[in-house]
Write a protein that holds these residues in place. Structure first.
Motif, PDB file in Angstrom:
ATOM      1  N   ALA A 171      37.427  37.024  -6.641  1.00 59.04           N
ATOM      2  CA  ALA A 171      36.121  36.274  -6.744  1.00 59.04           C
ATOM      3  C   ALA A 171      35.572  36.632  -8.201  1.00 59.04           C
ATOM      4  N   LEU A 172      35.523  35.405  -8.857  1.00 61.41           N
ATOM      5  CA  LEU A 172      34.986  35.363 -10.483  1.00 61.41           C
ATOM      6  C   LEU A 172      33.424  35.514 -10.536  1.00 61.41           C
ATOM      7  N   PHE A 173      32.975  36.638 -11.192  1.00 64.98           N
ATOM      8  CA  PHE A 173      31.826  36.642 -11.493  1.00 64.98           C
ATOM      9  C   PHE A 173      31.486  36.437 -12.676  1.00 64.98           C
ATOM     10  N   GLU A 174      30.953  34.921 -12.875  1.00 68.83           N
ATOM     11  CA  GLU A 174      30.842  34.616 -14.189  1.00 68.83           C
ATOM     12  C   GLU A 174      29.571  34.925 -14.895  1.00 68.83           C
ATOM     13  N   LYS A 175      29.737  35.617 -16.102  1.00 71.16           N
ATOM     14  CA  LYS A 175      28.552  36.077 -16.831  1.00 71.16           C
ATOM     15  C   LYS A 175      28.467  35.351 -18.018  1.00 71.16           C
TER      16      LYS A 175
END
Lengths: 501, 557
Positions: A154-158
């Motif tokens: 799961a990409l946690f885009e910051k």
């Protein structure tokens, strides 16, 4: 007769022996066949146990970027998420798109940080020493292949920052001509923009000519065109004897033509402009305001200037509407590579609630300029179905010629920004800066002090296009000695951040 | 012959014995091999069967706060028998009900959410699911990978006042109900505001709810007033925003001094305004509103545009000090409305707490016609003054002039619950371990009745705040982040205006406030109002403070 018996016996024994031998041969043959088959049968169990092994092997493969030495390389992390120990035999890599199987080993191109058996719940990282080898999967000893599985991550885009789009800034505009394309109503450049008590006419309108002049000026604005390093100039004043200007072959005796007032605009000037006794660089020179005296300005071109426009007073005694051109200046006045757009209705003097603020003292004529139509710039468009709000960041400076501010002038709106309905022109949302707030951002006599303000703009939830606008206006003509302020306002930067719906 | 037979028999017996021996050996060998193979084959089959049963199931876990969402990414529905959970340091095998799951069947492509009770100790990790057939399916917990991104938009939570009545502030902004309750006399718990003289209360019988009852001023006799706020009714603002184009409706808050002989009509009742000063709220008004100056209509707003032909200035907005001789403003309205409240000035003995609530002093509506409601707190009633008189008192009032000064006993705190809710917390809090701060954009307005403005700092020389932005934590501490004191905010307004249309009392002020969050914990941002100035010659101003729009951008740690 004995021989017969003996041969009989011998025959019987022989048959027994023959039978035995035959049986033995037959048995050996069968035994050989069976034993030969055994290895094949025993492959099944070993395959079965291999299948059993493969069946419970559960590895998770994740691709990562890691610092290896001094480079960032793609590596894979292999996690044993199952309940059986696993041995990794080989790595599946892609080299420029083509897959390749690389056996793991200490002398191999690809290595595991935990060689040997990977116990449940432990992990290892597989690094390939060649930068063009991108590992994407592994093959276990059990023969099972595991590859990078996008569903496992799961990409946690910051986001790294707040995006702000420059609507006005840098070299968005470099001259009045380029400002034209931002103007909502382009006709106001030539007429109907400003109501003035000393109307002006366009006496000279030349392009690509040498310009030389000696002038007496009350206010001078010099700005750089950052693109070509040339200067844009606006000189405001009333001419005295000896003032003259020569553009190409045309010579004008300004002391006659512009005795009441003149405004001279030069775009893309190369040469020397001298204010007082020294050459002048970019800046605002508030001669009359700060010193009480006009400055002596000398201009000499070394190359032709692109545009030279000279506005001089007419003989009309009643107020008239004129165009915006002489009141607007574009140029980088502080040499920071960012062009300012300056709207200036100030000509001569300051004043208070007991006097008219801007007066040509020599002829006792008031020089009051006020906006008939605001200077409205369209900066961008937004669609109400995509965006719910915007934040406008505006950097500007403001000055007016009133000494006692709120006693002298009512609280009228000077700057307004917001959204227009593109189709109807109706202002749908706006924020404003009124005189009572702005007059606190300036210090007498004259100095430039920048102010930055953020405005939150609400975008109506309608599937239509809105234009983002900013408008500047001088709302003061006069009522006796009051409501007569003239202003100088400079726009330096406008940025916009959008909020998606 | 018998001897031959005997010899043949012995050969036979010998051969038979040898055959038996050999056959036995080989039979044993073959059988044992077959058995081994069969075991291996059976084992393989059961592994294959198991893999076949397990392979359609592919579960992923999505954790948000305390909730655990199990997503079935496989091709078959999964019937849960048990869930393997790591509670603290122990592995426990629990039923779906024990883990707080919303069901025990996860359909293919769908998910269920489980909220484990506190008995499941942190990390309360979901390890695997066992289905009815005994198959253990591991739950893949996605490994979170942070990736930096260039985004094209910023994240901003917009807070607007989408409500109908001040009482909606309880639900939306967690305002204490006693601060915004309707101030009926003898209500034991209303608090928030006091007055220099008489309290503003809402006597029974002075509040009416209608279905489109006629509400109008006496024909030919527009109503003199002290202060009037005319705006678009919030229910109409809401309908208008949804795209339904309907003619506008208005909301009016009008206040004035005692005016014997004046009044207006609501339903079949005459509302007389002769008492001790008045304040009237009319909601959901359909009709026209006109502002008269002397004998001329200078402003008009109407549901029907033709009612206002010839008058370009809208009546929507603020009108101050109509009773002033230099202004002589009066208001005329004619139409139908659904709510009329006539607040009356009564002795403080009529309230058990000796206080009234903020209800009569709060106006909700769109006062500048840009489609968003404004929340206005207004304590100004009648007039203006300077350091030599009580500000909200009209010297020319019939009889003895009343003191209409109003002031707060408690501030009105609006907790911005919308921030925490937008960030995933039902209690409206911001998680201090995730966010290091928030940036607040506010569009506000301010006005007061200390006039002349050049003397206002002499009239109001006690420094006090009227608007604050604060940060609250879950232990009850309040951090004051930005305080707007009277002495700062008063500079932006003009108290008295005569040149209507060109001059402005004020324009919206845009303010940006950065609020740092100290550390882990739960925090709330609140915007707080008060009128801190009571009565007397000085330090007695009455105010108008309003908020239109608040935008919040959170920053990650």
């Amino acid at each position: 007769m004995r021989a017969k018996r003996v041969s009989l016996f011998r025959r019987g024994a022989g048959e027994a022996i023959a039978a035995t031998i035959a049986f033995a041969v037959l048995s050996l043959a069968i035994a050989y066949i069976i034993l030969g088959a055994v290895p094949r049968l025993s492959i099944a169990p070993s395959t079965a146990s291999g299948a059993v092994l493969g069946g419970v092997e559960q590895l998770v493969v994740i691709q990562r970027e890691m610092e290896v030495g001094s480079n960032r390389t793609i590596v894979i992390e292999v996690l044993n998420a199952g309940s059986a120990p696993v041995r990794i035999d080989a790595v599946l890599v892609t080299v420029g798109g083509t897959p390749l199987l690389v056996r793991l080993g200490s002398k191999s191109i690809c290595n595991s940080t935990q060689p040997g058996v990977l116990v449940p719940r432990s992990s290892t990282i597989i690094i390939c020493s060649r930068a063009d080898y991108k590992p994407v999967g592994i093959v276990t000893q059990g023969g099972k292949v595991f590859v990078v599985n996008p569903r496992i991550e799961a990409l946690f885009e910051k986001p790294t920052g707040i995006p702000m789009k420059t609507l006005y800034g840098g070299v968005t505009v470099t001259s009045t001509s380029s400002l034209l394309r931002l103007l909502y109503n382009k006709t106001i450049v030539y007429s109907g923009a400003i109501n003035t008590t000393i109307p002006m006419k366009l006496l000279l309108n030349k392009s690509s000519e040498y310009v030389n002049a000696q002038l007496s000026a009350s206010l001078v604005v010099v700005g750089l065109n950052p693109v070509n390093g040339k200067l844009n100039i606006l000189i405001i004043g009333n001419a005295t004897s000896g003032n003259s200007i020569t553009v190409g072959n045309d010579a004008v005796d300004l002391s006659r033509a512009g005795a009441l007032r003149y405004r001279l605009k030069i775009e893309n000037f190369t040469g020397v402009i001298q204010i007082g006794s020294s050459p002048a660089g970019p800046g605002i020179y508030p001669c009359l305001i700060n010193t009480g005296k006009s400055c002596r300005v000398t201009i000499s071109s070394s190359e032709p200037a692109d545009i030279i426009r000279l506005y001089t007073n007419t003989t009309t005694l009643t107020p008239q509407a004129v165009g915006l051109d002489p009141y607007i200046f574009v140029g980088d006045i502080d040499g920071d590579g960012n062009t300012e757009t300056i709207f200036v209705t100030q000509d001569f003097t300051t004043g208070n609630s007991g006097s008219v603020n801007d007066v040509n003292k020599r002829f006792n004529r008031v020089a009051l300029d006020s906006s008939l139509k605001p200077v409205r710039l369209i900066l961008s468009t937004v669609n109400g179905s995509q965006y719910s709000a915007a934040v406008l960041s505006i950097r500007f400076f403001y000055w007016d010629n009133s000494i006692d501010d709120i006693s002298d002038n009512d609280n009228r709106v000077i700057v307004r920004a917001g959204l227009l309905d593109t189709a109807t022109g109706e202002v749908r949302y706006s924020v404003a800066l009124s005189y009572y707030e702005l007059c606190r951002y300036r210090h007498p006599p004259f100095s430039i002090s920048y102010v930055t303000k953020d405005f939150m703009i609400y975008i109506p939830s309608e599937n239509k296009e809105f234009q983002v606008f900013i408008e500047l206006a001088d709302p003061y003509s006069n009522t006796g000695n009051r409501n007569d302020a003239d202003i100088l306002i400079g726009l330096s930067y406008i940025g916009m951040s959008l909020v998606s719906r | 012959m018998s001897r031959l037979l005997r010899k043949g028999v012995s050969t036979l017996i010998l051969a038979f014995l040898i055959a038996i021996a050999v056959l036995s050996v080989f039979t044993y060998l073959v059988l044992s091999m077959a058995r081994a193979t069969q075991i291996a084959v059976t084992g393989l089959r059961s592994v294959v069967e198991y893999s076949y049963k397990a392979s359609p199931y592919s579960l992923a876990l999505n954790e948000t706060g305390r909730g655990r969402e199990i997503v079935n990414l496989g091709g078959s529905d999964l019937v849960i028998d048990r869930i393997v959970v790591k509670s603290g340091d122990w592995l426990e095998v629990l039923t779906p009900q024990e883990v707080g799951c919303s069901g025990n069947v996860i359909k293919a492509g769908s998910s269920i959410t489980c909220t484990p009770p506190p008995t499941c100790r942190a990390p309360c990790e979901f390890i695997a699911v066992i289905n009815k057939e005994g198959v253990v399916v591991n739950i893949y917990k996605p490994l979170i990978r942070a990736r930096t991104l260039n985004v094209t938009t910023m994240f901003l939570i917009a807070i607007t006042f989408d409500m109908i009545s001040p009482q909606d502030l309880v639900q939306e902004f967690n305002v204490s109900p006693s601060l915004v309750a309707k101030p009926y006399p003898n209500t034991p718990s209303i608090v928030g505001m006091e007055s220099g003289d008489k309290l503003l209360l809402l006597p029974r019988g002075q509040e009416s709810e209608f279905y489109n009852a006629p509400v109008y001023t006496d024909p030919g006799n527009p109503l003199p007033f002290g202060v009037a706020v005319v705006g678009y009714d919030p229910s109409w603002v809401k309908e208008n925003r949804s795209g339904i184009k309907i003619p506008p409706r208005f909301s009016l808050l009008i206040a004035g001094p005692k005016s014997p002989g004046t009044g207006f009509n609501a339903g079949n009742k005459r509302i007389s305004l002769a008492e001790n000063g008045w304040r009237v709220l009319i909601n959901n008004f359909t009709g026209y509103v006109k502002i008269w100056r002397g004998s001329q209509v200078i402003a008009c707003s109407s549901t029907r545009p033709q009612d206002c032909s010839g008058v370009s200035l809208p009546a929507v907005g603020f009108w101050y000090y109509g009773v002033d001789q230099g202004l002589n403003l009066k208001i005329e309205f004619n139409g139908v409305a659904s709510y009329v409240a006539n607040f009356m000035r009564m002795s403080s003995s009529q309230s058990p707490t000796r206080e009234t609530s903020y209800y009569p002093y709060l106006y909700i509506g769109d006062v500048d016609g840009n489609g968003i409601n404004d929340l206005i707190f207004i304590t100004e009633d009648v007039y203006y003054g300077s350091y030599d008189k009580i500000d909200d008192m009209w010297p020319n009032e019939p009889g003895k002039p009343n003191d209409y000064s109003d002031y707060s006993t408690q501030p009105l705190e609006l907790k911005l619950m919308q921030i925490g809710r937008a960030l995933g917390n039902q209690d409206g809090s911001i998680d201090g371990s995730m966010y290091s701060g928030v940036l607040l954009y506010m569009n506000i307005l301010f006005h007061d009745n200390s006039y002349p403005d050049v003397n206002q700092l002499r009239d109001i020389d006690r420094t006090d705040w009227v608007l604050r932005v604060v940060l609250l934590d879950d232990k009850g501490y309040e951090y004051i982040v930005r305080e707007y004191r009277y002495q700062e905010i008063c500079n932006y307004h003009k108290s008295y205006v005569t040149d209507f249309g060109r001059d402005n009392y004020f324009v919206k002020l845009s303010q940006t406030v950065y609020i740092p969050i100290p550390g882990p914990g739960r925090y709330w941002v609140a915007v707080v109002f008060q009128d801190p100035y009571q009565s007397g010659k000085t330090n007695d101003a009455d105010l108008t403070v309003g908020v239109e729009l608040i935008g919040v951008t959170p920053f990650y740690r």
